[in-house]
Design an enzyme around this catalytic site. Structure first.
Site, PDB file in Angstrom:
ATOM      1  N   GLY A  72      -3.238   9.071   9.003  1.00  0.00           N
ATOM      2  CA  GLY A  72      -4.462   8.608   9.653  1.00  0.00           C
ATOM      3  C   GLY A  72      -4.229   8.078  11.056  1.00  0.00           C
ATOM      4  O   GLY A  72      -5.002   8.363  11.979  1.00  0.00           O
ATOM      5  N   ASN A 152     -12.309  -0.208   6.028  1.00  0.00           N
ATOM      6  CA  ASN A 152     -11.205  -0.405   5.096  1.00  0.00           C
ATOM      7  C   ASN A 152     -11.178  -1.791   4.475  1.00  0.00           C
ATOM      8  O   ASN A 152     -10.601  -1.983   3.412  1.00  0.00           O
ATOM      9  CB  ASN A 152      -9.861  -0.119   5.787  1.00  0.00           C
ATOM     10  CG  ASN A 152      -9.761  -0.737   7.149  1.00  0.00           C
ATOM     11  OD1 ASN A 152     -10.593  -0.494   8.021  1.00  0.00           O
ATOM     12  ND2 ASN A 152      -8.760  -1.560   7.347  1.00  0.00           N
ATOM     13  N   GLN A 180     -10.731   6.068   4.805  1.00  0.00           N
ATOM     14  CA  GLN A 180     -11.135   5.439   3.532  1.00  0.00           C
ATOM     15  C   GLN A 180     -12.198   6.246   2.797  1.00  0.00           C
ATOM     16  O   GLN A 180     -12.403   6.051   1.608  1.00  0.00           O
ATOM     17  CB  GLN A 180     -11.672   4.020   3.783  1.00  0.00           C
ATOM     18  CG  GLN A 180     -10.619   3.044   4.287  1.00  0.00           C
ATOM     19  CD  GLN A 180      -9.562   2.697   3.240  1.00  0.00           C
ATOM     20  OE1 GLN A 180      -9.779   2.804   2.041  1.00  0.00           O
ATOM     21  NE2 GLN A 180      -8.392   2.284   3.694  1.00  0.00           N
ATOM     22  N   SER A 200      -6.198  10.799   5.573  1.00  0.00           N
ATOM     23  CA  SER A 200      -4.806  10.501   5.252  1.00  0.00           C
ATOM     24  C   SER A 200      -4.538  10.703   3.764  1.00  0.00           C
ATOM     25  O   SER A 200      -5.334  10.256   2.927  1.00  0.00           O
ATOM     26  CB  SER A 200      -4.539   9.046   5.639  1.00  0.00           C
ATOM     27  OG  SER A 200      -3.233   8.685   5.295  1.00  0.00           O
ATOM     28  N   GLY A 201      -3.400  11.348   3.443  1.00  0.00           N
ATOM     29  CA  GLY A 201      -3.092  11.689   2.054  1.00  0.00           C
ATOM     30  C   GLY A 201      -2.920  10.513   1.119  1.00  0.00           C
ATOM     31  O   GLY A 201      -3.386  10.545  -0.025  1.00  0.00           O
ATOM     32  N   THR A 238       8.279  21.395  12.752  1.00  0.00           N
ATOM     33  CA  THR A 238       8.336  22.052  11.441  1.00  0.00           C
ATOM     34  C   THR A 238       7.449  21.307  10.451  1.00  0.00           C
ATOM     35  O   THR A 238       7.504  20.079  10.360  1.00  0.00           O
ATOM     36  CB  THR A 238       9.798  22.083  10.943  1.00  0.00           C
ATOM     37  OG1 THR A 238      10.555  22.788  11.927  1.00  0.00           O
ATOM     38  CG2 THR A 238       9.920  22.769   9.592  1.00  0.00           C
ATOM     39  N   CYS A 326      -0.760 -12.181   9.389  1.00  0.00           N
ATOM     40  CA  CYS A 326       0.119 -13.205   9.941  1.00  0.00           C
ATOM     41  C   CYS A 326       0.729 -12.691  11.239  1.00  0.00           C
ATOM     42  O   CYS A 326       1.618 -11.855  11.227  1.00  0.00           O
ATOM     43  CB  CYS A 326       1.209 -13.545   8.947  1.00  0.00           C
ATOM     44  SG  CYS A 326       2.070 -15.033   9.408  1.00  0.00           S
TER      45      CYS A 326
END
Ligand code: PLP
Length: 393
Positions: A72, A152, A180, A200-201, A238, A326
């Site tokens: 992502g 998210n 998401q 994103s996977g 690749t 943080c």
């Protein structure tokens, strides 16, 4: 290992066993480079094409509009930086929102340092982008609108179709970070007027380090990684064949199980939301109640620190997430919770729980009991809570 109750599926998901199964032969047996002419390489090439076809089919896109990336963050970087560069002659203005993921926000900051101007739209108290503000922000120099599909942290789903229409009417490109949302809600890029979409996977029970960027045919976009001819020379290197195969399978499974899975997640999530609000005083739910991902709940518990709650939940074998990050030794409340108007002290007490396909009613019941116990313990130690109770009770 003791059983873990995993309620952090927005952070990442367990790779589904069916996904691992289809990936494994591409490490050991079918390891050929997809760019070669012999049979071993063709196997990899075919597998990549199949994954591309699956993903394109789910989005209503064409196969040659899907570009595999390393996830992502890369897709977001590509969409923004390459559009900015390719459309620079047309203008230097980009519109996004204040609640985007840092993959977008930090890329925008980078672009600002390089001569672009960025408008960060406000959201309402549910986290929905203000469409009037979007329309008013458009300038003759606006080249791109990038608004996330679903947030998210608080799970709010943005009015993507309306945003797409506005962008189209003004001849502006529309990118959406659907990291998401892809696999959680049906998405048709034509119906929603989406020009670019990131996914994103590892958010949909697929592997980590693999994702894709959908780029509508005709969008002038520069190559992101220069080198060989992979991904039509736009993203050289690749191919991560096992990853691509895994992402294709995960996308196929997510689309096939979407209706049933999200209905189950929604039911469990609503049950948890109702019980927590009823049984734990001084609690609120953040994000939209109606336009929301089925698996997301985000609470704020007044008078406590989300980080302490997380650590104590971890001791009970429960994984969740808090909105605080943080940084440089101080706890900064989430930019998303601040953008929906929460004061710092309330935003600090946040807890995000995100369900997955494997989440059971028992997991939820155990979690509710643990949260109740820990919130009570933390409040008993809180001088703010003591003060409040003295004054008000
Ligand atoms: N965008 C959103 C909305 C996300 O939630 C995430 C991950 O948390 C990303 C982008 C980054 O994705 P990746 O972890 O695949 O780089």
């Amino acid at each position: 290992m003791e059983r873990v109750i995993y309620l952090d599926n927005a952070a990442t998901t367990r790779t589904a066993p069916e996904v691992v199964d289809v990936m494994l032969p591409f490490f050991s047996e079918h390891y050929g480079n997809a760019s070669t002419v012999y049979g071993l390489g063709s196997k990899s090439k075919e597998a990549i094409s199949k994954a591309r076809e699956t993903i394109a089919g789910i989005l209503g896109a064409k196969e040659n509009e899907i570009y595999f990336t390393a996830g992502g963050t890369e897709s977001d970087n590509w969409a923004l930086k390459a559009t900015a560069e390719a459309y620079r002659e047309k203008g230097n203005h980009i519109i996004t929102s204040k609640i985007e993921h840092h993959a977008i926000l930090h890329t925008c900051e980078y672009l600002e340092k390089n001569g672009f101007e960025v408008t960060y739209l406000d959201v309402d108290e549910s986290g929905v982008v203000k469409l009037d503000q979007l329309k008013a922000a458009i300038r003759p120099t606006t080249i791109l609108i990038s608004i996330m599909y679903a947030n998210n942290e608080i799970g709010t789903i943005e009015p993507v179709e309306e945003i797409g229409k506005i962008a189209k009417e003004h001849g502006i490109l529309f990118h959406t970070d659907a990291v998401q949302a892809f696999g959680q809600v049906p998405i048709d890029v034509d119906a929603l007027h989406i020009d670019m979409l990131s996914a994103s996977g590892h958010k949909l029970n697929g592997p980590k380090g693999i994702g894709f960027l959908y780029i509508r045919k005709g969008v002038k976009i520069r190559s992101f990684i220069h080198g060989g001819a992979q991904e039509r020379k736009r993203r050289a290197g690749t191919e991560n064949v096992p990853g691509i195969v895994g992402l294709g399978k995960a996308a196929e499974l997510a689309a096939a199980t979407m209706e049933e899975r999200t209905a189950k997640e929604r039911e469990l999530r609503d049950y948890m939301m109702a019980r927590v609000l009823k049984e734990i005083p001084f609690t609120r739910v953040n994000g939209s109640r109606t336009s929301r991902l089925a698996n997301n709940v985000n609470f704020c518990f007044q008078f406590i620190e989300g980080e302490s709650l997380l650590i104590m939940l971890d001791m009970e074998g429960i994984c969740g997430s808090s909105g605080s990050a943080c940084t440089s030794g101080s706890l900064d409340p989430s930019h998303v919770l601040l953008a929906i108007g929460l004061p710092h002290e309330i935003a600090h007490g946040s807890l995000r729980l995100t369900l997955g396909a494997d989440t059971t009613k028992e997991d939820i019941d155990l979690t509710i009991e643990a949260v109740k116990k820990i919130v009570t313990q933390l409040r008993e130690m809180s001088p703010l809570y003591e003060d409040y109770m003295k004054k008000h009770v």
